[in-house]
Motif scaffolding. Structure first.
Motif, PDB file in Angstrom:
ATOM      1  N   ARG A  68       1.880  -8.262  -9.164  1.00 56.77           N
ATOM      2  CA  ARG A  68       1.295  -8.592 -10.323  1.00 56.77           C
ATOM      3  C   ARG A  68       0.065  -8.064 -10.705  1.00 56.77           C
ATOM      4  N   ALA A  69      -0.681  -7.337 -10.024  1.00 57.64           N
ATOM      5  CA  ALA A  69      -1.789  -6.601 -10.215  1.00 57.64           C
ATOM      6  C   ALA A  69      -1.735  -5.402  -9.255  1.00 57.64           C
ATOM      7  N   MET A  70      -2.818  -4.551  -9.782  1.00 58.58           N
ATOM      8  CA  MET A  70      -2.823  -3.369  -8.912  1.00 58.58           C
ATOM      9  C   MET A  70      -4.326  -2.605  -9.304  1.00 58.58           C
ATOM     10  N   PHE A  71      -4.826  -1.803  -8.360  1.00 57.04           N
ATOM     11  CA  PHE A  71      -5.874  -0.932  -8.806  1.00 57.04           C
ATOM     12  C   PHE A  71      -5.298   0.263  -8.830  1.00 57.04           C
ATOM     13  N   THR A  72      -5.517   0.984 -10.046  1.00 54.35           N
ATOM     14  CA  THR A  72      -4.947   2.470 -10.481  1.00 54.35           C
ATOM     15  C   THR A  72      -5.967   3.065 -11.608  1.00 54.35           C
ATOM     16  N   TYR A  73      -5.319   4.306 -12.045  1.00 57.78           N
ATOM     17  CA  TYR A  73      -6.218   4.790 -12.935  1.00 57.78           C
ATOM     18  C   TYR A  73      -5.964   4.398 -14.355  1.00 57.78           C
ATOM     19  N   GLU A  74      -7.097   4.462 -15.340  1.00 56.10           N
ATOM     20  CA  GLU A  74      -6.964   3.881 -16.575  1.00 56.10           C
ATOM     21  C   GLU A  74      -6.007   4.784 -17.404  1.00 56.10           C
ATOM     22  N   ASP A  75      -6.099   6.159 -17.219  1.00 52.94           N
ATOM     23  CA  ASP A  75      -5.152   6.918 -17.992  1.00 52.94           C
ATOM     24  C   ASP A  75      -3.767   6.686 -17.712  1.00 52.94           C
ATOM     25  N   LEU A  76      -3.333   6.334 -16.378  1.00 52.97           N
ATOM     26  CA  LEU A  76      -1.926   6.238 -16.154  1.00 52.97           C
ATOM     27  C   LEU A  76      -1.573   4.546 -16.649  1.00 52.97           C
ATOM     28  N   VAL A  77      -2.418   3.830 -16.851  1.00 50.69           N
ATOM     29  CA  VAL A  77      -2.209   2.626 -17.553  1.00 50.69           C
ATOM     30  C   VAL A  77      -1.709   2.907 -19.002  1.00 50.69           C
ATOM     31  N   ILE A  78      -2.778   3.620 -19.645  1.00 51.61           N
ATOM     32  CA  ILE A  78      -2.448   3.991 -21.025  1.00 51.61           C
ATOM     33  C   ILE A  78      -1.057   4.467 -21.274  1.00 51.61           C
ATOM     34  N   THR A 133       0.740  -1.201   0.114  1.00 52.17           N
ATOM     35  CA  THR A 133       0.156   0.068   0.047  1.00 52.17           C
ATOM     36  C   THR A 133       0.771   1.219   0.095  1.00 52.17           C
ATOM     37  N   PRO A 134       1.286   1.535  -0.907  1.00 53.61           N
ATOM     38  CA  PRO A 134       2.446   2.697  -1.042  1.00 53.61           C
ATOM     39  C   PRO A 134       1.401   4.118  -1.025  1.00 53.61           C
ATOM     40  N   PRO A 135       2.222   5.138  -0.751  1.00 56.41           N
ATOM     41  CA  PRO A 135       1.444   6.339  -0.321  1.00 56.41           C
ATOM     42  C   PRO A 135       0.879   7.089  -1.395  1.00 56.41           C
ATOM     43  N   SER A 136       1.281   6.895  -2.531  1.00 58.15           N
ATOM     44  CA  SER A 136       0.902   7.695  -3.918  1.00 58.15           C
ATOM     45  C   SER A 136       0.868   6.960  -5.270  1.00 58.15           C
ATOM     46  N   THR A 137       0.008   7.391  -6.176  1.00 54.33           N
ATOM     47  CA  THR A 137      -0.162   6.518  -7.218  1.00 54.33           C
ATOM     48  C   THR A 137       1.004   6.755  -8.070  1.00 54.33           C
ATOM     49  N   GLY A 138       1.793   7.627  -8.434  1.00 56.63           N
ATOM     50  CA  GLY A 138       2.893   7.629  -9.175  1.00 56.63           C
ATOM     51  C   GLY A 138       4.071   6.601  -8.505  1.00 56.63           C
ATOM     52  N   THR A 139       4.103   6.489  -7.360  1.00 56.49           N
ATOM     53  CA  THR A 139       5.099   5.666  -6.808  1.00 56.49           C
ATOM     54  C   THR A 139       4.704   4.219  -6.923  1.00 56.49           C
ATOM     55  N   LEU A 140       3.276   4.062  -6.980  1.00 54.95           N
ATOM     56  CA  LEU A 140       2.697   2.774  -7.367  1.00 54.95           C
ATOM     57  C   LEU A 140       2.990   2.328  -8.654  1.00 54.95           C
ATOM     58  N   MET A 141       2.749   3.249  -9.446  1.00 53.68           N
ATOM     59  CA  MET A 141       3.051   2.947 -10.935  1.00 53.68           C
ATOM     60  C   MET A 141       4.375   2.546 -11.106  1.00 53.68           C
ATOM     61  N   THR A 142       5.196   3.392 -10.848  1.00 51.17           N
ATOM     62  CA  THR A 142       6.770   3.392 -11.065  1.00 51.17           C
ATOM     63  C   THR A 142       7.346   2.226 -10.508  1.00 51.17           C
ATOM     64  N   GLU A 143       7.097   1.722  -9.289  1.00 51.77           N
ATOM     65  CA  GLU A 143       7.706   0.684  -8.662  1.00 51.77           C
ATOM     66  C   GLU A 143       6.891  -0.802  -9.048  1.00 51.77           C
ATOM     67  N   CYS A 144       5.661  -0.768  -9.273  1.00 51.50           N
ATOM     68  CA  CYS A 144       5.191  -1.841  -9.783  1.00 51.50           C
ATOM     69  C   CYS A 144       5.661  -2.481 -11.064  1.00 51.50           C
ATOM     70  N   LEU A 145       5.934  -1.420 -11.789  1.00 49.47           N
ATOM     71  CA  LEU A 145       6.350  -1.766 -13.111  1.00 49.47           C
ATOM     72  C   LEU A 145       7.981  -2.086 -13.020  1.00 49.47           C
ATOM     73  N   ALA A 146       8.527  -1.626 -12.016  1.00 47.72           N
ATOM     74  CA  ALA A 146       9.957  -2.188 -12.025  1.00 47.72           C
ATOM     75  C   ALA A 146      10.202  -3.151 -11.361  1.00 47.72           C
ATOM     76  N   HIS A 147       9.119  -3.635 -10.525  1.00 52.62           N
ATOM     77  CA  HIS A 147       9.475  -4.969  -9.851  1.00 52.62           C
ATOM     78  C   HIS A 147       8.348  -5.967  -9.971  1.00 52.62           C
ATOM     79  N   ALA A 148       8.045  -6.203 -11.357  1.00 52.33           N
ATOM     80  CA  ALA A 148       7.067  -7.375 -11.566  1.00 52.33           C
ATOM     81  C   ALA A 148       6.836  -8.480 -10.793  1.00 52.33           C
ATOM     82  N   ASP A 149       7.725  -9.022 -10.363  1.00 54.68           N
ATOM     83  CA  ASP A 149       7.992 -10.116  -9.422  1.00 54.68           C
ATOM     84  C   ASP A 149       7.178  -9.837  -8.262  1.00 54.68           C
ATOM     85  N   GLN A 150       7.186  -8.847  -7.803  1.00 53.88           N
ATOM     86  CA  GLN A 150       6.474  -8.383  -6.492  1.00 53.88           C
ATOM     87  C   GLN A 150       5.029  -7.954  -6.800  1.00 53.88           C
TER      88      GLN A 150
END
Length: 542
Positions: A227-237, A208-225
């Motif tokens: 695997r899925a997330m809840f986030t904004y559609e536009d940021l996925v795009i 549960t990271p404290p910001s959406t930007g951090t979530l997106m950056t770190e999730c993409l950098a550490h795909a092994d940790q």
């Protein structure tokens, strides 16, 4: 809950200026609005819109547009506190706007664009879960996948980030049995169905990271940790465009049917003496974003859905942006949930910290060496201790202590010092205030040995007394540490699997030592001279 990698701390303040700034990069003469100037505080989610649309428009008009990016909680606190530093507030969604604008101080509040909150996962993960290629995924199916442990899911801390809060209220509506047009009530919030349902849901989150930007950056950098997330559609795009360009696997999305949450990016004006010129610029900017054909096209290119569209339906969406191969649907025939009243939002976020989330054993290792008294570092520590530990201040930051938390503070110089460590088990107000007072009473002195504190923290956090609590070490230092105990500390940390948020304060801090500690623990390193901001963000990982 698994021990997972703690994500990097988001930058607390980013000022993007088209015009004059002072020599510290901050807007000049903030207390006195200048002619031709508009001062906006916006959510970090708006950065690409600011860079792509707002800044060029301001430059073309020869206006000075000062845009300061802050987190949701900070925006709400600044607005509710009566600050005159900004002429306009641009929230990610109406959730935190309601909390900050209880006195209805903002005028001409309008949504600038829409973006639904989605369940996103790597394509291979979505295939494994059976969601790939489906245009209709009920919220119950997503909930079952999350709670079953079949995937590792991240969400932002709902008390610190709009995206997490919107997801939280979407699922609360589901547990309450509400349709999209019916907001959650206080009676429903108090019900066992909502209480038990949301507690299960929150505890199923790996991170549960404290910001959406951090979530997106770190999730993409550490795909092994992640695997899925809840986030904004536009940021996925946005991120998928980068992933595909890099030859990487894209993310696929599913829309939680039956309880879809939508962020509306509301922008409102704060009238105050001397900012009539700012109102003129504000009105022009709003009209540009909402009515100008080029601006609307630019928003669509960024994956933002027009606020004036019929629901979430797009007219001939660009498949390169709203890509069906990523699960993106140009037409979504569903109404977003209606958010509850400010009072219910406040109560729900308070309960996240004190009832819904998993209890945490947090160990703070704070540098109390002599240099901390010379560079005003300890002054920042004192202020941060008040905001994180004092119950009244913590509540303003939505950082309340859980009744089953264990909070330990150790001060180190050449070793553990100052009569510490001090521990508070639970959330007794007097004990927590006393903890903040002990930190404030300490006088910095001596050398620096952070490894002694890390060894002590590891010993205490690996004891049976911590039960099923999440474990976290927050380390802060402003200098280079004695390395006598380095090997033992690193070995103990690796064995324990306790993540460390390592904060470097000041120009003399050695990033190599802190980066090594963060890497050894699947934690994170950050250089941050605002210690109040840094420790608040670290506490936001609870």
């Amino acid at each position: 809950m698994r021990a997972t990698r703690f994500t990097a701390l988001a930058a607390m303040v980013l000022v993007l200026v088209t015009g004059c700034t002072n020599d510290k990069g901050q807007p000049a003469d903030r207390d006195t609005p200048k002619a031709g100037t508009l001062r906006i505080v916006a959510g970090s989610e708006q950065q690409s819109v600011v860079d792509t649309i707002v800044k060029p428009w301001c430059e073309s008009k020869r206006y000075t547009c000062e845009v300061t990016l802050k987190g949701s909680v900070d925006q709400a606190r600044i607005l509710s506190g009566g600050s005159r530093d900004y002429d306009a507030y641009w929230f990610a969604s109406s959730v935190f706007l309601q909390l900050g604008d209880k006195s209805s101080a903002l005028q001409d509040v309008k949504p600038m664009f829409l973006t639904p909150v989605v369940f996103a996962a790597w394509r291979s993960e979505m295939t494994k879960l059976g969601f790939a290629g489906r245009t209709d995924v009920p919220i119950g199916d997503i909930l079952a996948a999350v709670e079953s442990g079949r995937t590792r899911v991240w969400i932002t801390n709902p008390t610190q980030s709009n995206s997490g809060a919107t997801v939280l209220f979407g699922f609360m509506n589901h547990f309450a049995g509400n349709g999209p047009g019916k907001p959650l009530t206080q009676q429903q919030l108090d019900s066992p169905a909502v209480e038990q349902g949301v507690t299960r849901f929150v505890k199923a989150m790996d991170q549960t990271p404290p910001s959406t930007g951090t979530l997106m950056t770190e999730c993409l950098a550490h795909a092994d940790q992640c695997r899925a997330m809840f986030t904004y559609e536009d940021l996925v795009i946005e991120k998928n465009a980068e992933l595909v360009k890099a030859g990487r696997e894209p993310l696929l999305v599913a829309y939680p049917r039956g309880s879809l949450a939508v962020s509306d990016a509301p922008l409102g004006f704060l009238p105050q003496p001397g900012n009539d010129d700012a109102r003129k610029i504000f009105t022009e900017l709003q009209d540009h974003l909402l009515k100008d054909a080029d601006a609307q096209a630019a928003l669509l290119k960024l994956g933002r859905r027009p606020a004036a569209s019929v629901g979430l339906t797009l007219d001939k969406p660009d498949p390169a942006v709203f890509n069906p191969a990523w699960g993106i649907q140009g037409t979504i025939n569903e109404q977003g949930i209606q958010y509850p009243s400010a009072a219910v939002i406040q109560a729900a976020l308070d309960r996240y910290q004190t009832r819904y989330r998993r209890p945490v054993a947090a160990y703070y290792c704070l540098d109390g060496s002599g240099s901390m008294g010379d560079n005003d570092g300890w002054t920042g520590i004192e202020a941060a201790a008040g905001q994180v530990f004092d119950p009244d201040q913590a509540a303003q930051n939505f950082l309340q202590t859980h009744p089953q938390d264990a909070t330990t503070v150790a001060i180190f110089n050449g070793g553990i010092t100052g009569g510490s460590p001090w521990q508070v088990r639970g959330n007794d107000g007097d004990a927590l205030r006393d903890l903040a007072r002990k930190v404030a009473d300490y006088e910095p002195e001596g050398g620096t040995n952070m490894y002694a504190c890390l060894l002590r923290a590891t010993e205490e956090l690996t004891g049976a007394q911590n039960g099923d609590r999440k474990r976290l070490v927050v380390l802060m230092t402003d200098g280079q540490s004695n390395t006598k105990q380095r090997g033992d500390a690193l070995a103990a940390l690796k064995s324990a699997g306790v993540p460390v948020v390592a904060i470097a304060f000041g120009r003399d801090a050695d990033p190599r030592q802190l980066e090594e500690v963060a890497s050894a623990t699947n934690g994170t390193f950050v250089r941050q001279d605002d210690l109040v901001a840094a420790l608040r963000q670290a506490a936001g990982y609870k």
